[in-house]
Design a protein around this motif. Structure first.
Motif, PDB file in Angstrom:
ATOM      1  N   SER A 195       0.825  -1.205   0.000  1.00  0.00           N
ATOM      2  CA  SER A 195       0.000   0.000   0.000  1.00  0.00           C
ATOM      3  C   SER A 195       0.863   1.261   0.000  1.00  0.00           C
ATOM      4  CB  SER A 195      -0.961  -0.011   1.180  1.00  0.00           C
ATOM      5  OG  SER A 195      -0.249  -0.036   2.376  1.00  0.00           O
ATOM      6  N   VAL A 196       2.101   1.148   0.480  1.00  0.00           N
ATOM      7  CA  VAL A 196       3.022   2.287   0.378  1.00  0.00           C
ATOM      8  C   VAL A 196       3.577   2.383  -1.034  1.00  0.00           C
ATOM      9  CG1 VAL A 196       5.203   3.221   1.186  1.00  0.00           C
ATOM     10  CG2 VAL A 196       3.673   2.133   2.760  1.00  0.00           C
ATOM     11  N   ILE A 197       3.914   1.215  -1.596  1.00  0.00           N
ATOM     12  CA  ILE A 197       4.495   1.190  -2.934  1.00  0.00           C
ATOM     13  C   ILE A 197       3.512   1.800  -3.943  1.00  0.00           C
ATOM     14  CG2 ILE A 197       5.404  -0.342  -4.731  1.00  0.00           C
ATOM     15  CD1 ILE A 197       7.126  -0.121  -2.214  1.00  0.00           C
ATOM     16  N   MET A 198       2.215   1.598  -3.686  1.00  0.00           N
ATOM     17  CA  MET A 198       1.218   2.193  -4.581  1.00  0.00           C
ATOM     18  C   MET A 198       1.321   3.709  -4.590  1.00  0.00           C
ATOM     19  SD  MET A 198      -2.048  -0.148  -3.788  1.00  0.00           S
ATOM     20  CE  MET A 198      -3.212   0.739  -4.805  1.00  0.00           C
ATOM     21  N   VAL A 199       1.665   4.290  -3.442  1.00  0.00           N
ATOM     22  CA  VAL A 199       1.768   5.748  -3.370  1.00  0.00           C
ATOM     23  C   VAL A 199       3.055   6.219  -4.048  1.00  0.00           C
ATOM     24  CG1 VAL A 199       1.937   7.699  -1.806  1.00  0.00           C
ATOM     25  CG2 VAL A 199       0.396   5.839  -1.286  1.00  0.00           C
ATOM     26  N   VAL A 200       4.188   5.571  -3.737  1.00  0.00           N
ATOM     27  CA  VAL A 200       5.472   6.078  -4.248  1.00  0.00           C
ATOM     28  C   VAL A 200       5.804   5.548  -5.640  1.00  0.00           C
ATOM     29  CG1 VAL A 200       6.530   6.574  -2.051  1.00  0.00           C
ATOM     30  CG2 VAL A 200       6.696   4.293  -2.976  1.00  0.00           C
ATOM     31  N   GLN A 201       5.230   4.404  -5.991  1.00  0.00           N
ATOM     32  CA  GLN A 201       5.425   3.801  -7.305  1.00  0.00           C
ATOM     33  C   GLN A 201       6.882   3.512  -7.628  1.00  0.00           C
ATOM     34  OE1 GLN A 201       3.188   6.058 -10.109  1.00  0.00           O
ATOM     35  NE2 GLN A 201       1.285   5.271  -9.263  1.00  0.00           N
ATOM     36  N   THR A 202       7.635   3.083  -6.617  1.00  0.00           N
ATOM     37  CA  THR A 202       8.984   2.558  -6.869  1.00  0.00           C
ATOM     38  C   THR A 202       9.323   1.570  -5.764  1.00  0.00           C
ATOM     39  OG1 THR A 202      11.319   3.088  -7.037  1.00  0.00           O
ATOM     40  CG2 THR A 202      10.008   4.530  -5.684  1.00  0.00           C
ATOM     41  N   LEU A 203      10.204   0.608  -6.088  1.00  0.00           N
ATOM     42  CA  LEU A 203      10.648  -0.332  -5.067  1.00  0.00           C
ATOM     43  C   LEU A 203      12.002   0.068  -4.514  1.00  0.00           C
ATOM     44  CD1 LEU A 203       9.754  -3.746  -6.727  1.00  0.00           C
ATOM     45  CD2 LEU A 203       8.649  -2.752  -4.771  1.00  0.00           C
TER      46      LEU A 203
ATOM     47  N   THR B 115      -1.830   9.274   2.985  1.00  0.00           N
ATOM     48  CA  THR B 115      -3.252   8.933   2.978  1.00  0.00           C
ATOM     49  C   THR B 115      -3.596   8.366   4.347  1.00  0.00           C
ATOM     50  OG1 THR B 115      -2.947   6.652   2.334  1.00  0.00           O
ATOM     51  CG2 THR B 115      -3.064   8.220   0.543  1.00  0.00           C
ATOM     52  N   PRO B 116      -4.870   8.432   4.738  1.00  0.00           N
ATOM     53  CA  PRO B 116      -5.235   7.834   6.035  1.00  0.00           C
ATOM     54  C   PRO B 116      -4.941   6.344   6.069  1.00  0.00           C
ATOM     55  CG  PRO B 116      -7.039   9.132   5.168  1.00  0.00           C
ATOM     56  CD  PRO B 116      -6.017   9.077   4.089  1.00  0.00           C
ATOM     57  N   PHE B 117      -4.954   5.720   4.883  1.00  0.00           N
ATOM     58  CA  PHE B 117      -4.742   4.267   4.855  1.00  0.00           C
ATOM     59  C   PHE B 117      -3.294   3.913   5.077  1.00  0.00           C
ATOM     60  CE2 PHE B 117      -8.437   5.310   2.318  1.00  0.00           C
ATOM     61  CZ  PHE B 117      -9.391   4.582   2.984  1.00  0.00           C
TER      62      PHE B 117
ATOM     63  N   PHE C 154      -7.874  -4.125   2.930  1.00  0.00           N
ATOM     64  CA  PHE C 154      -8.710  -2.928   2.954  1.00  0.00           C
ATOM     65  C   PHE C 154      -7.870  -1.677   2.703  1.00  0.00           C
ATOM     66  CE2 PHE C 154     -10.193   0.483   5.821  1.00  0.00           C
ATOM     67  CZ  PHE C 154     -11.372   0.801   5.172  1.00  0.00           C
ATOM     68  N   ASN C 155      -6.643  -1.681   3.247  1.00  0.00           N
ATOM     69  CA  ASN C 155      -5.734  -0.551   3.028  1.00  0.00           C
ATOM     70  C   ASN C 155      -5.402  -0.379   1.562  1.00  0.00           C
ATOM     71  OD1 ASN C 155      -5.388   0.485   5.513  1.00  0.00           O
ATOM     72  ND2 ASN C 155      -3.707  -0.867   6.049  1.00  0.00           N
ATOM     73  N   ILE C 156      -5.077  -1.519   0.903  1.00  0.00           N
ATOM     74  CA  ILE C 156      -4.700  -1.441  -0.512  1.00  0.00           C
ATOM     75  C   ILE C 156      -5.855  -0.868  -1.322  1.00  0.00           C
ATOM     76  CG2 ILE C 156      -4.118  -2.826  -2.521  1.00  0.00           C
ATOM     77  CD1 ILE C 156      -2.605  -4.666  -0.699  1.00  0.00           C
TER      78      ILE C 156
ATOM     79  N   GLY D 188      -5.965   2.846  -3.228  1.00  0.00           N
ATOM     80  CA  GLY D 188      -6.323   2.958  -4.639  1.00  0.00           C
ATOM     81  C   GLY D 188      -7.473   3.932  -4.851  1.00  0.00           C
ATOM     82  N   ILE D 189      -8.512   3.778  -4.029  1.00  0.00           N
ATOM     83  CA  ILE D 189      -9.681   4.646  -4.185  1.00  0.00           C
ATOM     84  C   ILE D 189      -9.313   6.089  -3.861  1.00  0.00           C
ATOM     85  CG2 ILE D 189     -11.955   5.149  -3.207  1.00  0.00           C
ATOM     86  CD1 ILE D 189     -12.309   2.113  -2.915  1.00  0.00           C
ATOM     87  N   TRP D 190      -8.513   6.266  -2.815  1.00  0.00           N
ATOM     88  CA  TRP D 190      -8.088   7.615  -2.408  1.00  0.00           C
ATOM     89  C   TRP D 190      -7.336   8.296  -3.540  1.00  0.00           C
ATOM     90  CZ3 TRP D 190      -8.956  10.180   2.214  1.00  0.00           C
ATOM     91  CH2 TRP D 190      -8.240  11.361   2.398  1.00  0.00           C
ATOM     92  N   MET D 191      -6.434   7.509  -4.193  1.00  0.00           N
ATOM     93  CA  MET D 191      -5.656   8.108  -5.279  1.00  0.00           C
ATOM     94  C   MET D 191      -6.522   8.362  -6.500  1.00  0.00           C
ATOM     95  SD  MET D 191      -2.120   6.052  -4.813  1.00  0.00           S
ATOM     96  CE  MET D 191      -1.259   6.666  -6.246  1.00  0.00           C
ATOM     97  N   LEU D 192      -7.583   7.585  -6.667  1.00  0.00           N
ATOM     98  CA  LEU D 192      -8.513   7.851  -7.761  1.00  0.00           C
ATOM     99  C   LEU D 192      -9.270   9.144  -7.514  1.00  0.00           C
ATOM    100  CD1 LEU D 192     -10.277   4.558  -8.889  1.00  0.00           C
ATOM    101  CD2 LEU D 192      -8.932   6.141 -10.257  1.00  0.00           C
ATOM    102  N   ILE D 193      -9.708   9.344  -6.266  1.00  0.00           N
ATOM    103  CA  ILE D 193     -10.542  10.505  -5.958  1.00  0.00           C
ATOM    104  C   ILE D 193      -9.708  11.783  -5.906  1.00  0.00           C
ATOM    105  CG2 ILE D 193     -12.028  11.554  -4.208  1.00  0.00           C
ATOM    106  CD1 ILE D 193     -12.913   8.724  -3.446  1.00  0.00           C
ATOM    107  N   PHE D 194      -8.590  11.723  -5.156  1.00  0.00           N
ATOM    108  CA  PHE D 194      -7.843  12.959  -4.900  1.00  0.00           C
ATOM    109  C   PHE D 194      -6.640  13.140  -5.811  1.00  0.00           C
ATOM    110  CE2 PHE D 194     -10.044  12.098  -0.930  1.00  0.00           C
ATOM    111  CZ  PHE D 194     -10.643  13.313  -0.688  1.00  0.00           C
TER     112      PHE D 194
END
Lengths: 171, 214, 419
Positions: free
Chosen positions: C206-214, C235-237, C362-364, C368-374
């Motif tokens: 769920s962090v990697i989704m935000v930063v998009q790098t390993l 994000t809150p998640f 649920f976090n993942i 995803g939804i948070w990044m879609l909305i905001f």
């Protein structure tokens, strides 16, 4: 000999020797642990192919997951860990075995020499992440269907495992 | 579903409450005593006094001792060694006449002859004690402080050796019971407990004071 | 040569952004090598960089064991070790020397080879995790050098892979000892570590989704610019993900309340019951090195790595800041250890499979939804603002409840006066 060649042959030797050890060792637990060496040196060979993500996946799935499962199975089910590996077979079985294995070897050799391997003329800039390419290939290009099918199969296996353990509980 | 989420919430918050309590506990004063370096704990509330009559290290007040040898005879492990010698005056010669030993309530003993009736002492009277040994001084003591008065027999021996091997002693206390002058006692304070040594030979205590017989 | 080692972050070359790994710094500051070694100078610099970590990491337990004993003592109103050195600070050194000279016993009916091999496997793979952790950075000239042995492209994934091998070492130790306690302890440990790897991986995802790098240094680079840009607040998640990660990390390094593999009251000491002397010390080194590594990963992924607290000002930044943050998390681990009692086996698996894994899924979904909305740029105020508001409100409600709870229990915690 270059250092890299030396390292490559080291990994190759480790793979072959430990794989032989897996088959021939009388103690099942020893065989399982030498399987770890095999899987590891395969991961090392992946690194030589510039497939770092694949190498890490090899370690995390096979060593961290499947090998632990094998060890669990061996340690918790069998009370006799040491057993004699007998290779005494009848003539017909031996001929059949030789036939099947040589056919398999022929197919493998054919594949090895016929596949158009992508030989890198230059070192790939390692800042190009292989992760990105794998992700795009799986989720956007041609491998989406196999990916989804594989995940559904795993889900079915998971549900099956849960069902079996639940059914036992009800008795 | 509501139960599931409230379960998580209760789990998280109770753990945090516990952690706050342990964090506060970190800043409370320590209760550990750094024993050999620190004796203040004797004054602390949670310290239990060593009970009176505790069997500790043996101590002999040689000024009282009449070298009767009873303690060495009753000792089950033979850890008391006494050598004695008669005075040069021949038969009947003695070092000094019998006298009384005044035991004070603070457990200090005073040797000497009490002037007047020794059996009963009126309260709040001053008693003059002639401390014949070793210096022959006189001293006044209030009778309220006197615990008891014990008769000390006449001494007919020089004491050359009075050794107690505390490494052998088994703390049965028999020697203190048979002692007629109650000069052999077990120390029931902290000093009677802590007398550890690095060399076992140092546990052999010698109580002889040659200057008494000059 | 370069083909093989190039995959490990291209040696000292520029990899991500404008930063170079530790080997580059060594090449810069050390004197030039003799001519016949020049061909291998990059390899040698790399090996030296590894050597620094191999030398420093075994010193971590020296500090952490003492810290553990002191923290436990303070929580229990004791003083802890006080005799060796001032306030007992040399106690661990004395213990280490004692362990070095102790007899090395091998159980007579155990498996001698595997028994000797197991501690080395565990220590090797605990140390291997340190390769990809960025510990700090230094600006030299117009180049930035990062204290990282190898800036791997798959950084965090590599660490996950390497730390999953420790399980094999533990099973090996348990089986080779030929002892009931060791085998049961190692099986428990393996089950626990394999289970808890899942929430760890998912909350990292769920962090990697935000930063998009390993890439670990890439993750740290994205948290530049002060407290609010730390990934935990994006994000809150990811705020929830941090706690999921931390709880699972405690379980993965086998510490109380999840120390079933080493439960003294049931299993003597778990998988290292039969070990003595230096081999036991190796297990100890691995345990505390793991603990430090896990906290360092948590700091890198969620708490800004070696980036400072305030934008522009170098407070809590660089190597000291990183070590401070990591040691704080280590302290929290010890604090939890001396607060909570040990769980039962079924409770342990319950927590993992019924709570942590669903929550991290649920976090993942939530990230995803948070990044879609905001919007995908979570550093943007449009996304960061709502996130901070949600986190602050949630923390406020929780803390209010906690302090109410603390004042409610006050009467019970007053000590009974001694009679």
């Amino acid at each position: 000999m270059e250092v890299s060649e030396f390292v490559f042959y080291l990994f190759a030797l480790l793979t072959v020797v430990s794989a032989l050890a897996v088959v021939t060792l009388p103690n099942v637990v020893h065989a399982a642990f030498s399987l770890m060496v095999t899987l590891f040196s395969v991961a090392g060979l992946y690194v030589f192919l510039q497939a770092d993500f694949l190498a890490a996946t090899q370690v995390i799935v096979y060593v961290g997951g499947i090998l632990v499962l094998i060890l669990f199975g061996v340690l918790m089910t069998s009370s006799k860990l040491v057993m004699k590996v007998s290779i005494e077979v009848s003539m017909w079985q031996m001929f059949g075995g030789i036939f099947v294995s040589s056919a398999l070897l022929a197919v493998l050799l054919l594949l090895t020499f016929e596949t158009p391997w992508n030989v890198l003329s230059e070192v790939v800039d390692s800042s190009d992440s292989t992760v990105e390419q794998i992700g795009i290939a799986i989720l956007q290009k041609k491998f989406l269907l196999p990916f989804e099918v594989a995940s559904i199969i795993l889900l079915i296996a998971l549900i099956g495992a849960v069902f079996i353990s639940r059914a036992e509980e009800q008795e | 579903m509501v139960g599931y989420i409230s379960n998580i919430y209760v789990g998280v918050y109770t753990v945090l409450v516990g952690m706050v309590i342990t964090f506060k506990q970190m800043f409370k004063p320590r209760v550990t005593h750094q024993y050999p370096y620190q004796y203040e704990f004797e004054r602390k509330d949670n310290y239990r006094e060593i009970p009176i009559g505790n069997r500790g290290q043996l101590h002999n007040r040689v000024e009282d001792c009449i070298v009767c040898n009873k303690c060495a005879q009753i000792c089950p492990v033979d850890c008391i060694y006494i050598d004695s010698r008669k005075p040069s005056g021949g038969r009947g010669a003695k070092l000094w006449e019998s006298m009384n030993v005044v035991h004070l309530k603070d457990r200090k003993q005073i040797i000497g002859i009490v002037e007047g009736d020794t059996k009963k002492i009126e309260p709040d009277t001053e008693i003059t004690i002639n401390q014949t040994v070793p210096t022959g001084q006189t001293r006044k003591v209030s009778s309220n402080d006197v615990d008891r008065i014990v008769e000390r027999k006449k001494v007919t021996f020089y004491m050359d050796r009075f050794d107690i091997d505390m490494a052998l002693c088994m703390y049965c206390g028999l020697c203190t019971e048979v002692c007629p002058t109650e000069c052999l006692t077990m120390v029931d304070t902290l000093q009677g407990i802590e007398y550890s040594e690095f060399d076992r030979a140092n546990l052999n205590y010698s109580f002889v004071k040659p200057e008494l017989y000059k | 040569m370069r083909q093989f080692f190039g995959i490990f972050g291209n040696l000292s070359e520029v990899t991500v952004g404008s930063s170079k790994p530790l080997a580059g710094l060594l090449l810069e500051i050390l004197p030039p090598l003799p001519a016949f070694l020049e061909e291998y100078e990059q390899l040698l610099a790399m090996i030296t960089a590894c050597g620094i970590f191999v030398g420093v990491v075994p010193l971590i337990p020296l500090v952490l064991v003492l810290a553990e004993r002191k923290v436990s003592a303070f929580i229990q109103d004791r003083t802890g070790p006080m005799r060796v050195g001032p306030w007992g600070i040399l106690q661990t050194l004395a213990d280490g020397v004692k362990l070095l000279f102790k007899e090395d016993l091998i159980p007579p009916y155990g498996d001698r080879v595997l028994f000797r091999l197991a501690p080395y496997i565990i220590v090797c793979f605990s140390l291997a995790a340190f390769v990809a952790i960025p510990f700090g950075a230094i600006d030299l000239g117009d180049e930035r050098y990062v204290f990282i042995v190898s800036n791997l492209n798959i950084g965090i994934f590599y660490i996950l892979a390497v730390s999953s091998v420790i399980v094999i070492g533990i099973i090996m130790a348990g089986w080779a000892s030929n002892s009931k306690w060791s085998l049961l302890g190692s099986l428990r440990s393996a089950a626990q570590m394999v289970s808890y790897e899942i929430p760890v991986g998912l909350s990292i995802l769920s962090v990697i989704m935000v930063v998009q790098t390993l890439n670990m240094q890439g993750i740290v680079d994205q948290q530049d610019g002060g407290l609010h840009s730390w990934l935990i607040f994006r994000t809150p998640f990811s705020f929830i993900a941090f706690f999921v990660f931390f709880i699972s990390a405690i379980a993965e390094v086998n510490r109380t309340p999840f120390d079933l593999p080493e439960a003294e009251s049931e299993l003597v000491a778990g998988f290292h019951t039969e070990y003595s002397g230096m081999r036991f010390a190796l297990f100890f080194i691995a345990e505390y090195a793991n603990m430090f590594a896990v906290c360092a990963i948590a700091v890198t992924l969620f708490l800004g790595g070696w980036q400072g607290v305030l934008p522009g000002i170098d407070i809590l930044g660089g190597l000291p800041g990183f070590v401070f943050k990591t040691l704080f998390l280590v302290f929290v681990m010890m604090w939890i250890r001396w607060t909570l009692p040990r769980l039962r086996v079924d409770q342990l698996m319950n927590l993992c499979w019924k709570y942590l894994i669903p929550v991290s899924f649920f976090n993942i979904l939530g990230v995803g939804i948070w990044m879609l909305i905001f919007g995908a740029d979570t550093m943007d105020m449009k996304s960061l603002g709502p996130s901070l508001v949600v986190i602050v409100i949630a923390v406020f409600i929780l803390l209010k409840q906690v302090f109410k709870g603390v004042s409610g229990t006050k009467r019970e915690t007053t000590p009974v006066p001694s009679s």
